[in-house]
Design an enzyme around this catalytic site. Structure first.
Site, short mmCIF file in Angstrom:
data_model
loop_
_atom_site.label_atom_id
_atom_site.label_comp_id
_atom_site.label_asym_id
_atom_site.label_seq_id
_atom_site.Cartn_x
_atom_site.Cartn_y
_atom_site.Cartn_z
N HIS A 28 42.91 -24.36 -17.06
CA HIS A 28 41.91 -23.41 -17.56
C HIS A 28 42.48 -22.00 -17.78
O HIS A 28 42.28 -21.41 -18.83
CB HIS A 28 40.71 -23.32 -16.61
CG HIS A 28 40.08 -24.64 -16.29
ND1 HIS A 28 39.99 -25.66 -17.21
CD2 HIS A 28 39.50 -25.12 -15.16
CE1 HIS A 28 39.37 -26.69 -16.65
NE2 HIS A 28 39.08 -26.39 -15.41
N LYS A 68 40.96 -34.10 -17.18
CA LYS A 68 41.95 -33.60 -16.28
C LYS A 68 41.69 -34.19 -14.89
O LYS A 68 40.57 -34.59 -14.64
CB LYS A 68 41.95 -32.08 -16.23
CG LYS A 68 40.71 -31.47 -15.54
CD LYS A 68 40.83 -29.99 -15.45
CE LYS A 68 41.47 -29.55 -14.15
NZ LYS A 68 40.54 -29.26 -13.08
C1 BG6 Z 1 37.20 -27.84 -12.69
C2 BG6 Z 1 37.90 -27.72 -11.37
O1 BG6 Z 1 38.10 -28.21 -13.69
O2 BG6 Z 1 36.62 -26.59 -13.03
C3 BG6 Z 1 36.92 -27.27 -10.30
O3 BG6 Z 1 38.46 -28.97 -11.01
C4 BG6 Z 1 36.21 -26.01 -10.72
O4 BG6 Z 1 37.59 -27.07 -9.06
C5 BG6 Z 1 35.62 -26.16 -12.13
O5 BG6 Z 1 35.17 -25.75 -9.80
C6 BG6 Z 1 35.07 -24.84 -12.63
O6 BG6 Z 1 34.36 -25.04 -13.82
P1 BG6 Z 1 33.19 -24.08 -14.27
O7 BG6 Z 1 32.81 -24.56 -15.63
O8 BG6 Z 1 32.08 -24.26 -13.25
O9 BG6 Z 1 33.74 -22.70 -14.23
#
Ligand code: BG6
Length: 476
Positions: A235, A143
């Site tokens: 997400h 992404k």
């Molecule tokens: C990423 C985003 O996809 O996911 C980030 O671009 C974010 O901004 C991250 O911080 C969060 O991932 P995780 O696994 O740390 O919750």
């Protein structure tokens, strides 16, 4: 169980994602015996670098990001021997013949595009033209998959010119998180929850992905995206789909993705009064300074109320929220059940509704609150107690030392299992739903509400639920 031998090429092999996630993850799989000794990893990037320097780079990355216990081992030396490097010019001709010569016959070939989407087309075309990728080869793309529906469609069309959909693995690393898969196990592996999993018994659902970090060094990318594009479109939508979807007929890629797609297509448009945008700001710390754009109208926080227009969920709202620089780092799904229809106890005995919390991070696990009688002679006083299932406690630390999302997903690529990857139509449907929301903000020059860094977001986000006589689960 080891996967089949493979040649994995990582474009962007010297980049941040490769250094922090992909290479350490591959090492952990090697350490666990899942990556076979015959497998090879080829770093590919623009800069000229010899094999020894690349191996030193990877050794440093692994030592920095993998626990010491796993690095103190000759396995690391063996892993490093599996690495090679090739300098390629993604927009030119240099390096591609050499890469073609490096690929072996008779092994799985996978190509990880850990580069900006503007290079996807160039790389895909060269993999094809230089006959580097065969019909069984897999490509993995990161992404952001597009900036809106139009660009996502264009990217899908570009990739489709050279690869079949069954060869394309679009990563959403949230799908690789242990608890996300557990959500499916809980829903579809038990008789206890599914009969209650609908508007008749569920009052509402909350999905929170709160982060304590700010935009860090990614200000430029983030300011063009905002929380809606960076987190919600992918997400949070994925979490929503897995929570809301109908049972697929089997745990197979298209059966699961068909059901997720139906959820996205059933989402109602969101009214402006059902959505709150925020931007962190205080005397000492400000989003505007972090992204070096004093006029930015980009949101670092979103909270919204979402309706799914189908039989199962009619009348049960889903509340989503995500933000940077919040009070606590937590990702969780909370299913709040309805109160019993009639209380046989006197008023104010403390009876309340059951709540199932599925925690993705930290302390992956689940808990379910149930109402019981407070022990002791004090009469019929009711209290809520959690049936806590923190995996680390229930399964032991070792079992809870779960693989990182990336390493699990890369192994799925090698196995050829697309279940935890987004299909092209799913990504497009998600953009088709978020585009009008974002376009509306842009047209109205909507100003995000300020919130204190380290807080729970703007007050308006609390009011969003108060209006419905509900409350967010508290951030601690
Ligand atoms: C990423 C985003 O996809 O996911 C980030 O671009 C974010 O901004 C991250 O911080 C969060 O991932 P995780 O696994 O740390 O919750």
């Amino acid at each position: 169980i080891p996967v089949d031998p493979f040649d994995l090429v990582i474009f962007g092999g010297t980049g941040d994602l490769a250094r922090r996630k992909i290479l350490p993850g591959l090492y952990r799989r090697f350490w666990d015996g899942q990556m076979p000794p015959e497998a090879r990893i080829i770093g590919a990037a623009r800069s000229e670098m010899d094999e020894a320097s690349y191996r030193a780079f990877v050794r440093d990355a692994v030592t920095e990001f993998v626990s010491k216990r796993k690095c103190d081992s000759e396995l690391l030396d063996q892993f490093i021997e599996r690495l090679s490097y090739v300098a390629v010019d993604a927009r030119g001709e240099d390096g591609w013949e050499q890469l073609a010569g490096m690929m072996r016959d008779g092994v799985v070939k996978a190509y990880y595009f850990s580069v900006g989407p503007s290079l996807f087309g160039d790389i895909a075309e060269r993999l094809h033209r230089f006959k580097i990728a065969d019909d069984d080869a897999r490509i993995v793309v990161e992404k952001p998959f597009g900036h809106n529906l139009e660009t996502a469609r264009a990217l899908n069309a570009t990739l489709a010119r050279h690869f079949d959909e069954t060869q394309i693995y679009r990563i959403d690393h949230y799908l690789g998180k242990e608890t996300v898969q557990n959500l499916m196990a809980v829903r579809f592996g038990n008789m206890l929850f599914e009969p209650l999993w609908n508007a008749q018994y569920v009052d509402h659902i909350q999905i929170t992905v709160a982060e304590t970090v700010g935009v860090g060094g990614r200000g430029d990318y983030y300011d063009r995206s905002g929380a809606m594009r960076d987190m919600v479109q992918n997400h949070l939508m994925q979490l929503l789909c897995l929570t809301a979807m109908e049972p697929p007929s089997k745990f197979d890629p298209d059966a699961v993705r068909d059901e997720k797609l139906k959820v996205i297509r059933a989402l109602e448009p969101v009214e402006p009064h059902d959505i709150v945008r925020g931007q962190y700001r205080s005397k000492d710390e400000s989003y505007l300074v972090d992204v070096e754009n004093k006029d930015s109208l980009t949101e670092s926080f979103v909270a919204m109320k979402v309706h799914i227009a189908n039989w199962r969920w009619n009348g049960t709202p889903f509340y989503l929220r995500t933000g940077k620089r919040m009070k606590e780092r937590v990702s969780e799904i909370v299913v709040r059940f309805k109160e019993p229809p009639h209380s046989i106890f006197e008023e104010d005995t403390g009876q309340s509704a059951n709540e199932l919390t599925i925690r993705l991070q930290p302390n992956e696990g689940m808990d379910l609150t149930v109402t019981i009688k407070e022990p002791g002679p004090g009469g019929m006083r009711l209290i809520d107690v959690p049936l806590d299932m923190t995996f680390a406690e229930a399964l032991g630390e070792e079992a809870a030392d779960v693989p990182d999302a990336y390493e699990r997903l890369i192994m799925d690529v090698i196995r050829g299992n697309q279940t935890l990857f987004m299909r092209g139509d799913e990504v497009e449907a998600a953009w088709a739903w978020t585009d009008p929301i974002i376009n509306g903000w842009e047209a109205r020059e909507d100003k995000p509400k300020p919130y204190e860094p380290g807080s729970t977001g703007p007050e308006e986000a609390l009011i969003l639920l108060h209006k419905d006589e509900r409350r967010w689960r508290e951030l601690r």
